[in-house]
Write an enzyme that holds these catalytic residues in place. Structure first.
Site, PDB file in Angstrom:
ATOM      1  N   TYR A 137      -6.007  -0.989  13.465  1.00 53.84           N
ATOM      2  CA  TYR A 137      -4.998  -1.714  12.698  1.00 53.84           C
ATOM      3  C   TYR A 137      -3.614  -0.845  12.498  1.00 53.84           C
ATOM      4  O   TYR A 137      -3.664  -0.125  11.517  1.00 53.84           O
ATOM      5  CB  TYR A 137      -5.593  -2.074  11.530  1.00 53.84           C
ATOM      6  CG  TYR A 137      -4.837  -3.222  10.546  1.00 53.84           C
ATOM      7  CD1 TYR A 137      -3.421  -3.600  10.922  1.00 53.84           C
ATOM      8  CD2 TYR A 137      -5.186  -3.579   9.258  1.00 53.84           C
ATOM      9  CE1 TYR A 137      -2.848  -4.271   9.944  1.00 53.84           C
ATOM     10  CE2 TYR A 137      -4.613  -4.323   8.462  1.00 53.84           C
ATOM     11  CZ  TYR A 137      -3.260  -4.676   8.666  1.00 53.84           C
ATOM     12  OH  TYR A 137      -2.383  -5.485   7.957  1.00 53.84           O
ATOM     13  N   LYS A 165      -4.735  -4.215  16.279  1.00 52.89           N
ATOM     14  CA  LYS A 165      -4.039  -5.352  15.870  1.00 52.89           C
ATOM     15  C   LYS A 165      -2.802  -4.517  15.721  1.00 52.89           C
ATOM     16  O   LYS A 165      -2.741  -3.365  14.763  1.00 52.89           O
ATOM     17  CB  LYS A 165      -4.593  -5.832  14.402  1.00 52.89           C
ATOM     18  CG  LYS A 165      -3.584  -6.871  13.684  1.00 52.89           C
ATOM     19  CD  LYS A 165      -4.060  -7.050  12.126  1.00 52.89           C
ATOM     20  CE  LYS A 165      -3.055  -7.649  11.509  1.00 52.89           C
ATOM     21  NZ  LYS A 165      -3.380  -7.980  10.104  1.00 52.89           N
TER      22      LYS A 165
END
Length: 299
Positions: A137, A165
């Site tokens: 992330y 992400k």
């Protein structure tokens, strides 16, 4: 295998709270059922929109427990388990795995500056400690640490590092993630709701979309219409969120999203202090956008 698991529009669930800032468990269950009815492809607990940065470990575990119960295997449940230290991240990741999470989302460590080698070793240790997929992330504006395309490329070669992400807001950065991992069993998700369709067109696999808390059907349809080959409708769904995202200028995006869900009539409460304030002009702007979108049939 991972690209088939880590895909679609995943909702980073808001965490409903009562006036005393305790978790409103009944409303959390209601919101999860609402997301499932809206057709999203996954739900994600203790992320940025879920205020994972301000929840205790016990609260994170309880939210995850409820999400797993309510999802009932219908969609994958992602658990946010990133902490500042590697040891804490490993411990929380193992706990989430044992509880039944399907995927782990691990945010970069924050506050202290980390080198790319330190980030590589951090994620390598987490991946080695668990057996379920790990999604990196990247959100440097919040953590102060950015995962470079080269580091993501290196990490993509490790077992069960399933994807990334990207919430940098830099489309070229996301493109470099896609280009550097092309041909691998690796998923690239957009963390910026405005870039989901462009991520898909470039070879990514979808997005983790805060706006899905407000408009689950519209957001999942960006992905569904794209997969059907209906690019016109996919583009229409993508464009429809512009007016709502324009409201983000009034404050913290988490607060804007939670306020919007509250204005829709759900008892989700405010964000936990001190991140709980929106000016009156912002609340009025959100109300106008919600009314306009309701008239347009947006859900």
């Amino acid at each position: 295998m991972y690209r088939e698991k880590v895909k679609g529009v995943i909702t980073p669930l808001i965490t409903p709270m009562r006036e005393d800032e305790s978790i409103h468990e009944e409303e959390l269950r209601r919101q999860i059922r609402r997301q499932l009815a809206g057709g999203v492809q996954g739900i994600f607990t203790a992320g940025t929109n879920g205020e994972g940065y301000i929840l205790s470990e016990r609260e994170k575990e309880r939210v995850l427990e409820i999400a797993i119960e309510e999802a009932g295997g219908k969609v994958p449940v992602y658990a946010g388990t990133g902490c500042i230290s590697t040891a804490d991240t490993v411990r929380l990741s193992k706990r989430a795995q044992d509880m039944g999470a399907d995927v782990l989302s691990v945010i970069t460590p924050s506050f202290a500056q980390a080198s790319q080698e330190e980030l590589f070793e951090h994620y390598k240790a987490v991946a080695a400690a668990v057996k379920i997929p790990v999604v990196l992330y990247n959100i440097p504006a919040r953590t102060g640490n950015a995962l470079s395309p080269d580091t993501v490329r290196r990490l993509s070669g490790l077992d069960n590092i399933a994807g990334v992400k990207d919430s940098s807001g830099n489309f070229d950065n996301m493109l470099q993630y896609i280009e550097g991992t092309r041909g691998k069993d690796f998923a690239v998700l957009s963390g910026n709701d405005s870039l989901i369709l462009w991520n898909l067109l470039a070879g990514g696999t979808g997005g983790i979309a805060g706006c899905a808390n407000v408009y689950p059907e519209n957001m999942k349809n960006i992905y569904c219409r794209f997969r059907e080959g209906n690019l016109e409708d996919a583009r229409s769904c993508q464009d429809r969120i512009r007016s709502f995202r324009n409201c983000f200028r009034y404050g913290n995006p988490n607060t804007v999203v939670k306020t919007a869900v509250r204005l829709l009539g759900y008892e989700v409460g405010k964000c936990r202090k001190p991140f709980d304030h929106l000016p009156e002009e912002g609340i009025q702007a959100i109300s106008r956008v919600l009314e306009e979108n309701e008239r347009a049939g947006m859900r």
